[in-house]
Design an enzyme around this catalytic site. Structure first.
Site, PDB file in Angstrom:
ATOM      1  N   ASN A 290       0.503  -1.169  -0.437  1.00 58.00           N
ATOM      2  CA  ASN A 290      -0.089  -0.106  -0.004  1.00 58.00           C
ATOM      3  C   ASN A 290       0.980   1.203  -0.452  1.00 58.00           C
ATOM      4  OD1 ASN A 290      -1.398   2.114   0.666  1.00 58.00           O
ATOM      5  ND2 ASN A 290      -1.835   1.542   2.980  1.00 58.00           N
TER       6      ASN A 290
ATOM      7  N   ASN B   1       3.113   5.627 -10.313  1.00 59.08           N
ATOM      8  CA  ASN B   1       1.488   5.458 -10.812  1.00 59.08           C
ATOM      9  C   ASN B   1       0.362   5.173 -10.252  1.00 59.08           C
ATOM     10  OD1 ASN B   1       0.362   4.718 -13.414  1.00 59.08           O
ATOM     11  ND2 ASN B   1       0.400   3.197 -12.404  1.00 59.08           N
TER      12      ASN B   1
ATOM     13  N   TYR C 196      -9.138  14.676  -5.710  1.00 61.36           N
ATOM     14  CA  TYR C 196      -8.113  14.564  -6.720  1.00 61.36           C
ATOM     15  C   TYR C 196      -7.333  15.378  -7.358  1.00 61.36           C
ATOM     16  CZ  TYR C 196      -6.910  11.893 -11.213  1.00 61.36           C
ATOM     17  OH  TYR C 196      -6.378  10.991 -12.306  1.00 61.36           O
TER      18      TYR C 196
ATOM     19  N   ALA D 129      -6.496  17.857  -6.328  1.00 62.60           N
ATOM     20  CA  ALA D 129      -5.857  18.473  -5.184  1.00 62.60           C
ATOM     21  C   ALA D 129      -4.489  17.824  -5.031  1.00 62.60           C
ATOM     22  CB  ALA D 129      -6.260  18.970  -4.132  1.00 62.60           C
TER      23      ALA D 129
ATOM     24  N   ILE E  51      -7.672   8.704 -20.713  1.00 61.33           N
ATOM     25  CA  ILE E  51      -6.762   7.111 -21.081  1.00 61.33           C
ATOM     26  C   ILE E  51      -7.728   6.525 -21.546  1.00 61.33           C
ATOM     27  CG2 ILE E  51      -4.125   5.823 -20.734  1.00 61.33           C
ATOM     28  CD1 ILE E  51      -3.465   8.792 -21.710  1.00 61.33           C
TER      29      ILE E  51
HETATM   30  P1  NAI Z   1      -6.294   2.076 -12.717  1.00 61.88           P
HETATM   31  O1  NAI Z   1      -7.126   1.850 -11.804  1.00 61.88           O
HETATM   32  O2  NAI Z   1      -6.476   1.201 -13.795  1.00 61.88           O
HETATM   33  O3  NAI Z   1      -4.890   1.405 -12.250  1.00 61.88           O
HETATM   34  C1  NAI Z   1      -4.214   1.916 -10.661  1.00 61.88           C
HETATM   35  C2  NAI Z   1      -3.692   1.093 -10.170  1.00 61.88           C
HETATM   36  O4  NAI Z   1      -2.867   1.819  -9.087  1.00 61.88           O
HETATM   37  C3  NAI Z   1      -3.975   0.215 -10.082  1.00 61.88           C
HETATM   38  O5  NAI Z   1      -2.931  -1.427 -10.612  1.00 61.88           O
HETATM   39  C4  NAI Z   1      -4.052  -0.187  -8.382  1.00 61.88           C
HETATM   40  O6  NAI Z   1      -3.907  -1.847  -7.836  1.00 61.88           O
HETATM   41  C5  NAI Z   1      -2.988   0.738  -8.495  1.00 61.88           C
HETATM   42  N1  NAI Z   1      -3.016   1.380  -6.185  1.00 61.88           N
HETATM   43  C6  NAI Z   1      -4.472   1.918  -6.095  1.00 61.88           C
HETATM   44  N2  NAI Z   1      -4.300   2.019  -5.016  1.00 61.88           N
HETATM   45  C7  NAI Z   1      -3.403   1.702  -4.590  1.00 61.88           C
HETATM   46  C8  NAI Z   1      -1.642   1.406  -3.744  1.00 61.88           C
HETATM   47  N3  NAI Z   1      -3.238   2.126  -2.358  1.00 61.88           N
HETATM   48  N4  NAI Z   1      -0.959   0.829  -3.356  1.00 61.88           N
HETATM   49  C9  NAI Z   1      -0.591   0.683  -4.344  1.00 61.88           C
HETATM   50  N5  NAI Z   1      -1.529   0.828  -5.629  1.00 61.88           N
HETATM   51  C10 NAI Z   1      -2.414   1.185  -5.434  1.00 61.88           C
HETATM   52  O7  NAI Z   1      -5.963   3.537 -13.090  1.00 61.88           O
HETATM   53  P2  NAI Z   1      -5.402   3.649 -14.319  1.00 61.88           P
HETATM   54  O8  NAI Z   1      -5.768   4.808 -15.850  1.00 61.88           O
HETATM   55  O9  NAI Z   1      -3.909   3.354 -15.141  1.00 61.88           O
HETATM   56  O10 NAI Z   1      -4.452   5.266 -13.743  1.00 61.88           O
HETATM   57  C11 NAI Z   1      -3.098   4.989 -13.453  1.00 61.88           C
HETATM   58  C12 NAI Z   1      -2.528   6.287 -13.301  1.00 61.88           C
HETATM   59  O11 NAI Z   1      -2.797   7.454 -13.633  1.00 61.88           O
HETATM   60  C13 NAI Z   1      -3.052   6.867 -12.196  1.00 61.88           C
HETATM   61  O12 NAI Z   1      -2.405   8.031 -10.607  1.00 61.88           O
HETATM   62  C14 NAI Z   1      -4.631   8.055 -12.437  1.00 61.88           C
HETATM   63  O13 NAI Z   1      -4.539   9.478 -11.560  1.00 61.88           O
HETATM   64  C15 NAI Z   1      -3.308   8.661 -13.721  1.00 61.88           C
HETATM   65  N6  NAI Z   1      -3.837   8.888 -14.508  1.00 61.88           N
HETATM   66  C16 NAI Z   1      -5.156   8.248 -15.355  1.00 61.88           C
HETATM   67  C17 NAI Z   1      -6.033   9.360 -15.964  1.00 61.88           C
HETATM   68  C18 NAI Z   1      -6.758   7.964 -17.012  1.00 61.88           C
HETATM   69  O14 NAI Z   1      -7.759   8.690 -18.187  1.00 61.88           O
HETATM   70  N7  NAI Z   1      -6.545   6.731 -17.010  1.00 61.88           N
HETATM   71  C19 NAI Z   1      -5.607  10.154 -16.529  1.00 61.88           C
HETATM   72  C20 NAI Z   1      -4.762  10.840 -16.021  1.00 61.88           C
HETATM   73  C21 NAI Z   1      -3.875  10.683 -14.987  1.00 61.88           C
END
Ligand code: NAI
Length: 241
Positions: A63, A90, A155, A157, A188
């Site tokens: 975590n 990420n 988010y 912030a 994305i």
């Molecule tokens: P996703 O929800 O598919 O993946 C998020 C990942 O973070 C997952 O592997 C999850 O297990 C992990 N995670 C969540 N909480 C956690 C914790 N407490 N400890 C360890 N791992 C944790 O999200 P996605 O879309 O792949 O996003 C990845 C990053 O990109 C995020 O930071 C998101 O905010 C950012 N982002 C995504 C966008 C989008 O449109 N998908 C746009 C802008 C930013």
């Protein structure tokens, strides 16, 4: 090429993190894939990386919001893979609500995972970078952090905070050959956005959602760009113009 380099990708079990992990592995890096809960998914990402790219890849449950847990996980990674050269922060979550009804818990949780999580990982990797006389940090922020977004005060912030964190880390660590940059993705196509309906694509100048691989390409570029630090690279199809 990243042969001989060791990279940590948080939230690497799916979505953008998975694409970044695969991209770095394709360039020769060994991978530590940090995941929150889905062990099976993280194991598949790692076994695919090992068989397709012939590098080392190990999943670590952690975590990122927990200071102590991140410390022991980074120590474990250093022991098992031999160090850390690249850190991709990420991992991220959303808990969207309008401000008038946003709970304290939802505000705190998003800040803890997205912003404190990045701090925790940077904090524990920096000593390793200093001893190795170099390192590269990439924080995955968001256009929400640059522009704000109704319903995403927590988010936005957290993501704006990551940009401040990026710039301070870049200033503080540059003299030690440690660079720190941020990527600000727009929409994305991942699990995080699959609830968002596609007409939104019309608001994007390039008229499509991005792919996780678009963000992975930007990460690979920033790793290779040795004279760039403290920068925020939008990967958003023009959304933030
Ligand atoms: P996703 O929800 O598919 O993946 C998020 C990942 O973070 C997952 O592997 C999850 O297990 C992990 N995670 C969540 N909480 C956690 C914790 N407490 N400890 C360890 N791992 C944790 O999200 P996605 O879309 O792949 O996003 C990845 C990053 O990109 C995020 O930071 C998101 O905010 C950012 N982002 C995504 C966008 C989008 O449109 N998908 C746009 C802008 C930013």
């Amino acid at each position: 090429m990243l042969t001989g380099k060791i990279a940590i990708v948080t939230g690497g079990s799916r979505g953008i993190g998975k694409a970044v992990a695969r991209k770095l592995a394709s360039l020769g890096a060994d991978l530590a894939v940090i995941y929150a809960g889905n062990q099976a998914a993280a194991e598949v990402v790692c076994s695919d990386i090992i068989s397709e790219f012939g590098v080392r890849a190990i999943p670590y449950r952690c975590n990122v919001a927990d200071f102590t847990e991140t410390k022991s996980t980074v120590e474990q990674i250093k022991g098992e893979l031999g160090g850390v050269d690249i850190l991709i922060n990420n991992a991220g979550i959303t808990k969207d609500k309008l401000l008038a009804v946003m709970s304290e818990a939802d505000y705190d949780e998003v800040l803890d995972v997205n912003l404190k999580g990045a701090f925790n990982m940077i904090r524990h990797c920096t000593g390793i970078f200093l001893r190795r006389k170099g390192g590269c940090i990439i924080n995955i922020s968001s256009v929400s952090g640059l522009m704000g977004n109704a319903g995403q005060a927590n988010y936005s912030a957290s993501k704006a905070g990551m940009i401040g964190l990026t710039k301070s880390a870049a200033r503080e660590l540059a003299s030690k050959s440690i660079r720190c940059n941020a990527i600000a993705p727009g929409f994305i196509a991942t699990d995080m956005t699959n609830e968002i309906n596609s007409p939104l694509a019309e608001s994007i100048p390039l008229k499509r959602f991005g792919r996780p691989e678009d963000v992975a390409e930007a990460a690979a570029y920033l790793i290779s760009a040795e004279y760039i630090t403290g920068e925020v690279l939008r990967v958003d199809g023009g959304l933030g113009i």
